[in-house]
Design a protein around this motif. Structure first.
Motif, short mmCIF file in Angstrom:
data_model
loop_
_atom_site.label_atom_id
_atom_site.label_comp_id
_atom_site.label_asym_id
_atom_site.label_seq_id
_atom_site.Cartn_x
_atom_site.Cartn_y
_atom_site.Cartn_z
N UNK A 109 34.72 -37.40 16.72
CA UNK A 109 35.76 -36.50 16.51
C UNK A 109 35.78 -35.87 15.24
N UNK A 110 36.37 -34.98 15.21
CA UNK A 110 36.66 -33.89 13.85
C UNK A 110 38.02 -33.49 13.78
N UNK A 111 38.23 -33.17 12.53
CA UNK A 111 39.73 -32.55 12.35
C UNK A 111 39.61 -31.44 12.94
N UNK A 112 38.64 -30.60 12.76
CA UNK A 112 38.28 -29.45 13.51
C UNK A 112 38.49 -29.09 15.04
N UNK A 113 38.60 -30.36 15.64
CA UNK A 113 38.82 -30.59 17.40
C UNK A 113 40.45 -30.03 17.42
#
Ligand SMILES: NC(=O)c1ccc[n+]([C@@H]2O[C@H](COP(=O)([O-])OP(=O)(O)OC[C@H]3O[C@@H](n4cnc5c(N)ncnc54)[C@H](OP(=O)(O)O)[C@@H]3O)[C@@H](O)[C@H]2O)c1
Length: 321
Positions: free
Chosen positions: A37-41
């Protein structure tokens, strides 16, 4: 197959049943085992990311899994090969089709959670600190958001490159995580006068800024002549305001880096960097920090944790039983 979907800007993540995808020529189908998972999700779901998806879309930027079919006429990793890939979106599904050129085989013994957490975080810090900022041994590197996904890999890689690494993170527990990853010292970002704390370092050569806002601006002012400021991300929601006259007077460079953007103009740069990083992993030189691995059904809870700044390093969604 099951896949997470988002129907509209800022909409909910909903689990849906879709047809299994069929690989086209040049593609492999991968059974997804884990997704990083990424902040950009969150930014993408909210329409605040540099890539705007066509709704409805399947989120998930990076994954690891096992090849289970090849498209017609395609030679590539044989079914059964364990691989990782950066997709940009679409990884939060039980199966995905990926161009075979984008698949990288996993080093022996690399668990799927490490592999899924690997490409974006390590790839970004490797290109930023090496190719873009040319961080040199003995230089001082200041990392903002140092206990987060990209920040922690900047600490680890910066230390490996021989820099004196100063980590900035919120609270004693996150500072301890950054020190365990290799930071020589840490500064709590809740320190009342962050600008003074940065100045007291006696001059910084490279700033790795994944946070932006006032912290980014304070870090910029701590750079010594010929310092380099890496604009990596704006987790605070604020883009730092940088004055060109300050750059001129101190001979500073501001360097933007969007790792995924290389896919559009120089994919070979990403590929070479990731192969180098996977070699380092295989040698035992990199230790991915996954603070939590949650099941596929728990995606909304996992993203709530990310938004609440409750994770360190990476959060991973596992599709394995
Ligand atoms: N340029 C690129 O190619 C690239 C690649 C990957 C990521 N990014 C960007 O880098 C940033 C970090 O991404 P990530 O995936 O590492 O995220 P992450 O794991 O959530 O880490 C972000 C860190 O930022 C800090 N932070 C400060 N203010 C925050 C706020 N208001 N809300 C949330 N976090 C805040 C948090 O640490 P504290 O709680 O310690 O303050 C957190 O550990 C994002 O802006 C992302 O888009 C850029």
């Amino acid at each position: 197959m099951k896949a997470w979907r988002v129907a509209e800007t800022a909409g909910a993540f909903t689990l849906e049943t879709l047809a299994d995808p069929l690989p086209a020529p040049g593609e492999a189908r991968v059974r997804v085992a884990a997704v990083g998972l990424n902040f950009a999700d969150l930014l993408m779901r909210d329409g605040k990311y540099q890539v705007r998806p066509d709704f409805p879309y399947t989120p998930g930027m990076e994954m690891a899994g096992v090849v289970d079919a090849l498209g017609p006429g395609t030679t590539g990793p044989a079914p059964g090969t364990r691989v990782l890939a950066y997709l940009g979106m679409g990884a939060l599904a039980e199966a995905v089709c990926v161009p075979v050129a984008r698949l990288l085989p996993l080093p022996e013994g690399m668990p799927f959670d490490h592999a899924a957490a690997f490409p974006i975080a390590y790839g970004t810090s490797h290109l930023a600190l090496g190719r873009k900022a040319a961080l040199a041994p003995g230089e001082t590197l200041l990392v903002l958001g140092a206990a987060g996904g990209v920040g922690l890999t900047a600490v680890e890689i910066g230390r490996r490159m021989g820099a004196r690494v100063v980590a900035v993170a919120r609270g004693a527990a996150k500072c301890a995580v950054a020190e365990a990853a290799g930071a020589h010292l840490s500064i709590d970002s809740d320190t009342p006068d962050l600008k003074a704390a940065f100045k007291a370092l006696g001059g910084v050569d490279v700033v790795y800024d994944a946070v932006g806002g006032a912290a980014g601006e304070a870090a910029l002012s701590a750079l010594r002549p010929e310092g380099r400021f890496l604009a990596i991300g704006f987790a605070s929601g604020q883009v730092p305001q940088i004055r060109a006259n300050h750059l001129l007077v101190k001979n500073l460079s501001v360097i933007g880096l969007w790792w995924g953007g290389y896919l559009n103009f120089a994919p070979e740069v990403l590929d070479a960097s990731l192969r180098q990083l996977l070699d380092w992993y295989a040698e035992g030189a990199l230790r991915p920090h996954v603070s939590d691995t949650l099941p596929f059904a728990a995606l909304p809870e996992a993203l709530d944790r990310l938004a609440a700044r409750a994770s360190t390093g990476k959060l991973v969604i596992s599709l394995q039983p």
